[in-house]
Design a protein around this motif. Sequence first.
Motif, PDB file in Angstrom:
ATOM      1  N   ALA A 107      -0.369  86.224  83.490  1.00 10.85           N
ATOM      2  CA  ALA A 107       0.764  85.591  82.804  1.00 10.85           C
ATOM      3  C   ALA A 107       1.969  86.516  82.766  1.00 10.85           C
ATOM      4  N   ARG A 141       3.651  86.556  86.165  1.00 10.45           N
ATOM      5  CA  ARG A 141       4.423  85.338  86.433  1.00 10.45           C
ATOM      6  C   ARG A 141       5.749  85.347  85.672  1.00 10.45           C
ATOM      7  N   ILE A 145      -0.787  85.533  76.468  1.00  8.80           N
ATOM      8  CA  ILE A 145      -0.754  84.358  77.341  1.00  8.80           C
ATOM      9  C   ILE A 145       0.196  83.298  76.777  1.00  8.80           C
ATOM     10  N   ASN A 146       0.083  83.009  75.491  1.00  9.73           N
ATOM     11  CA  ASN A 146       0.929  81.985  74.878  1.00  9.73           C
ATOM     12  C   ASN A 146       2.407  82.371  74.931  1.00  9.73           C
ATOM     13  N   SER A 200       3.839  84.391  77.020  1.00  9.36           N
ATOM     14  CA  SER A 200       4.275  84.397  78.420  1.00  9.36           C
ATOM     15  C   SER A 200       4.575  82.983  78.910  1.00  9.36           C
ATOM     16  N   GLU A 201       3.695  82.037  78.587  1.00  4.71           N
ATOM     17  CA  GLU A 201       3.923  80.655  79.014  1.00  4.71           C
ATOM     18  C   GLU A 201       5.211  80.103  78.411  1.00  4.71           C
ATOM     19  N   ASN A 202       5.458  80.407  77.159  1.00  6.19           N
ATOM     20  CA  ASN A 202       6.699  79.939  76.517  1.00  6.19           C
ATOM     21  C   ASN A 202       7.936  80.572  77.170  1.00  6.19           C
ATOM     22  N   LYS A 243       8.775  78.893  80.540  1.00  5.55           N
ATOM     23  CA  LYS A 243       9.480  77.620  80.342  1.00  5.55           C
ATOM     24  C   LYS A 243      10.947  77.861  80.004  1.00  5.55           C
TER      25      LYS A 243
END
Length: 328
Positions: free
Chosen positions: A258, A261, A313-314, A316-318, A321
């Motif tokens: 994550a 990315r 992880i959370n 990174s995903e935010n 976006k």
Amino acid sequence: MDKSSLTEELEALFKLFEKGAITKEEYEAQKAILLSSKAKTSPSEEADENQESVPIFIEEPYQKQNEPAHSNSVKIILIIIIGLIIIVAMYFIFAGNKKDLQPNNGSGTLSASAASESITVNAQQTSNTADKNLEDDSDSTGLNLNTKTPEELNQLLNKFQQDRAKALANLRNIWSNLDPDFKATIQQEQKDWDNTALTTSCSLTGYHTILAQQVANQYCESVMLNNRAKELLDEQASNLTDIKQEKAAQMDAKASDALKRVNITWSTIPDDIQQNLNQTYEQWSDEINKYCISRPTAKNLIETQINYDNCIINKSENKIKELNGYKI
């Protein structure tokens, strides 16, 4: 704590220190605690070592010295009883046939022999009937339900219905309190057990009445439910550590991926937009690392590591976006 478990705990602790999840002082303190716990001796092991063996004395069976004399006495008594039976039988035969009675010893001997044979046959038939009844009255529950009266069966039915209800409630309670990661590994197994186990194992046969059959089924199902509850607890105790370690490794890999990315996405944003962000990827990753470290710790190092990775992880995903939104 065994050697392999101590090594895994130390590796996990050092990994958190490398990531900056804990300070050097916290690392040294936790390391000292783990090493000191290794040196402790289990009270149960000391108790086992100090436990004295209890000698067992086996009493030799008493040898009956007068056994031959006793056997001869029994034979004499049996001969006397048979003789009395023959005399009584002869009396009734001659009393019923007074007109035909003649001083004929052969006739008397024949009648006595017939009476003796009749008594022997009746005794053998009675013995066979008793053996047959004993065989029919046995059942797989061990409760001898075929010998019970309807009143006794009704009492047993009420008892085992209550036992089954308690066993089912206990199994459901244990299932709801199992570790989520462990439950995920046996979800299908438990579903199959719910659908087939009771029907397969408790389809009992050989009972004389429907009431006895119902009692047997309720008893069998209560035993099965209690056994399944114990199996789940034993299986979790044996496998949970391995399950958690495997999950920690998977979460750590996902967290690293994550972050990579996020870095790649950051590099694709136009330079002018990056300047407006007033923040570089390195600054953001350091900020997120400190935030995730500040989260409450779990009951052990493995759970703490899993929670840390999940936070990374959370976040990174935010961020991915958010960065993708700048491209538009």
